[in-house]
Design an enzyme around this catalytic site. Structure first.
Site, PDB file in Angstrom:
ATOM      1  N   HIS A 449       0.817  -1.217   0.000  1.00 41.77           N
ATOM      2  CA  HIS A 449       0.000   0.000   0.000  1.00 41.77           C
ATOM      3  C   HIS A 449       0.852   1.269   0.000  1.00 41.77           C
ATOM      4  O   HIS A 449       0.329   2.374  -0.184  1.00 41.77           O
ATOM      5  CB  HIS A 449      -0.940   0.004   1.211  1.00 41.77           C
ATOM      6  CG  HIS A 449      -2.339   0.414   0.870  1.00 41.77           C
ATOM      7  ND1 HIS A 449      -2.624   1.524   0.116  1.00 41.77           N
ATOM      8  CD2 HIS A 449      -3.538  -0.134   1.188  1.00 41.77           C
ATOM      9  CE1 HIS A 449      -3.933   1.647  -0.013  1.00 41.77           C
ATOM     10  NE2 HIS A 449      -4.522   0.640   0.614  1.00 41.77           N
ATOM     11  N   ASP A 453      -2.372   3.214  -4.230  1.00 37.02           N
ATOM     12  CA  ASP A 453      -3.629   3.114  -3.507  1.00 37.02           C
ATOM     13  C   ASP A 453      -4.512   2.042  -4.157  1.00 37.02           C
ATOM     14  O   ASP A 453      -4.159   1.446  -5.175  1.00 37.02           O
ATOM     15  CB  ASP A 453      -4.345   4.469  -3.506  1.00 37.02           C
ATOM     16  CG  ASP A 453      -3.540   5.531  -2.765  1.00 37.02           C
ATOM     17  OD1 ASP A 453      -2.876   5.169  -1.773  1.00 37.02           O
ATOM     18  OD2 ASP A 453      -3.567   6.706  -3.195  1.00 37.02           O
TER      19      ASP A 453
END
Length: 478
Positions: A449, A453
């Site tokens: 992450h 995104d």
């Protein structure tokens, strides 16, 4: 007199600091050539054969099969530089010791290319003859030099073993030591200049017998105690139920240890997330069948489903390069990589390995499939080199071969993402507004992450699914 040289476990590259002895390729007494492989070891990366840079007669080996040794630890000793001899008997006719030279090479896979000599074992009765002894015949014969030690099997950690020639003159002393499994290198001679005498060997034999007697007594005592323990446990347990057996302990080393370390590091350092989607793979399977059914000069080798999925991944990574990257934690930078080195998970008898298809972004499905097949065969036979197991930028994990539908893969550190593929199986599916039986597969993407995104990860996964459902989409990038 032969000079005894010690060969140590060399630096195997790739930052490896230890290796496990899998199989010895030579015995004590064998004649070896320069750069001849003498032992097969398993590192955290692969199985490799280690060549010895010396030519001569093996006088000792250090470490049993299954022993883990650090780089720089002794592997074996070789007697080199002995004069060549001949014999009147048919058994040893035309043979002799190897050259005293060495290649000087210390890295696995490098050698002078010297031809391997015929291995032979020195007859034990010849080891104990003086050099000047000759059979009764008209022509004198020069015998093989006296070797330094009988078969000795010790661990590397034992520092009591001396280096260099063993100071023994009498063949009788050598024979007596060999018959009683006494390592002359461990004895401190009481004669002039440390010469080992028969009295020293006799003393060592008595000590060994006393130690064996004490060990046998301790073993009998322990066996008696263990035999009594279950009865006591049953008597002390409620309703006479026996105590649970001891747990089995399996060392985490070799490939399994390396995998454990990498997975633990991935879970510790990478904030990962997973998204997944079901896709209709019917059209992909139809296209594959048509490709493999083609005949004529233009028909190539069969293309696997994994090869098609790998080609789809390279096309998706070209659209979403964020997932072909790594994170430099010290510099706090995301490093986007220029090329795709595609790893794929392969299960072997030695555990899970991830071979890498280099420059996958420059290959078509046929080329990727051929390379996957080649690397898979090397993985199954344990012949992958460390370089073929490192440097990946993205991994494809086809766990569907194990009959499972879905998973949440752990990212192969230091990469940024992994695509998991479940089994392709018939399922009810709404196709063109009607319920039908279609070939359905679940795709899951685990991603770092920090590099992107959910929108980017979702876009990547959706593009892969679209190519699976409509392979014509992929034609735009070919």
């Amino acid at each position: 007199m032969a000079k005894v040289l010690e060969f140590k476990l060399p630096d195997l590259g790739e930052g490896l600091t230890e290796a496990e002895i899998v199989r010895w390729l030579v015995e004590v007494g064998d004649v070896v050539a320069i750069d001849q492989p003498v032992v097969e070891v398993e590192t955290a990366k692969a199985m490799v054969e280690v060549p010895c840079p010396y030519g001569g007669v093996v006088t000792a080996r250090f470490g049993e099969e299954g022993t883990e040794l650090p780089v720089g630890a002794p592997l074996l000793t070789v007697a080199v530089g002995a004069p060549e001899g001949s014999s009147g008997s048919g058994e040893d006719s035309g043979s002799g010791t190897e050259s005293s030279g060495g290649s000087g090479n210390v890295l696995v896979g490098y050698g002078t290319g010297a031809p391997a000599a015929r291995r032979r074992r020195i007859r034990p009765d010849r080891l104990d003859r003086p050099v000047t002894e000759a059979p009764v015949s008209a022509a004198p014969v020069v015998e093989a030099p006296v070797l330094e030690a009988p078969v000795v099997k010790v661990l590397v950690a034992d520092a009591a073993v001396s280096e260099g020639p063993v100071p023994v003159v009498s063949p009788l002393v050598r024979r007596l030591a060999r018959q009683n499994d006494i390592d002359l290198r461990r004895l401190a001679g009481s004669g002039p200049d440390g010469l080992i005498l028969r009295a020293d060997v006799d003393r060592a034999i008595r000590t060994a017998e006393e130690t064996a007697t004490a060990t046998a007594h301790a073993a009998r005592t322990q066996a008696k105690t263990q035999a009594q323990a279950p009865a006591a446990a049953v008597a002390g347990a409620p309703n006479g139920v026996s105590a649970a057996p001891a747990a089995e302990r399996i060392p985490l080393r070799g490939v399994r240890g390396a995998v454990a370390d990498k997975l633990s590091r991935s879970r510790t350092e990478i904030p990962d997330a997973t998204c997944w989607v079901d896709a209709d793979a019917t059209e992909l399977m139809t296209v594959r069948a048509a490709m493999n059914a083609a005949t004529g000069p233009s028909a190539g080798p069969k293309v696997s489903v994994l090869a098609l999925l790998a080609r789809i991944c390279t096309a998706a990574l070209a659209r979403f390069p964020e997932l072909n990257s790594t994170v430099d934690t010290e510099a706090r930078e995301i490093v986007r990589l220029p090329g795709v080195h595609l790893g794929f998970a392969a299960q072997t008898e030695r555990g899970l390995v991830v071979p890498v298809v280099r420059d996958a972004h420059t290959r078509n499905a046929e080329s990727i499939g051929a390379e996957i097949a080649r690397l898979t065969e090397l993985a199954r036979t344990g012949k992958l080199s460390p370089a073929q197991l490192t440097g990946g930028t993205f991994t494809l994990n086809n766990y569907g071969v194990f009959g499972v539908d879905g998973s949440t893969p752990i990212i192969n550190h230091p990469e940024a993402a992994m695509l998991g593929v479940g089994r392709i199986m018939p399922k009810p599916w709404v196709h063109q507004g009607e319920l039908a039986v279609r070939q359905v597969v679940q795709l899951s993407l685990t991603f770092d992450h920090r590099v992107c995104d959910g929108g980017t990860a979702g876009g990547f996964l959706r593009y892969v699914a679209d190519c699976v459902e409509q392979p014509a989409v992929l034609l735009r990038t070919l």
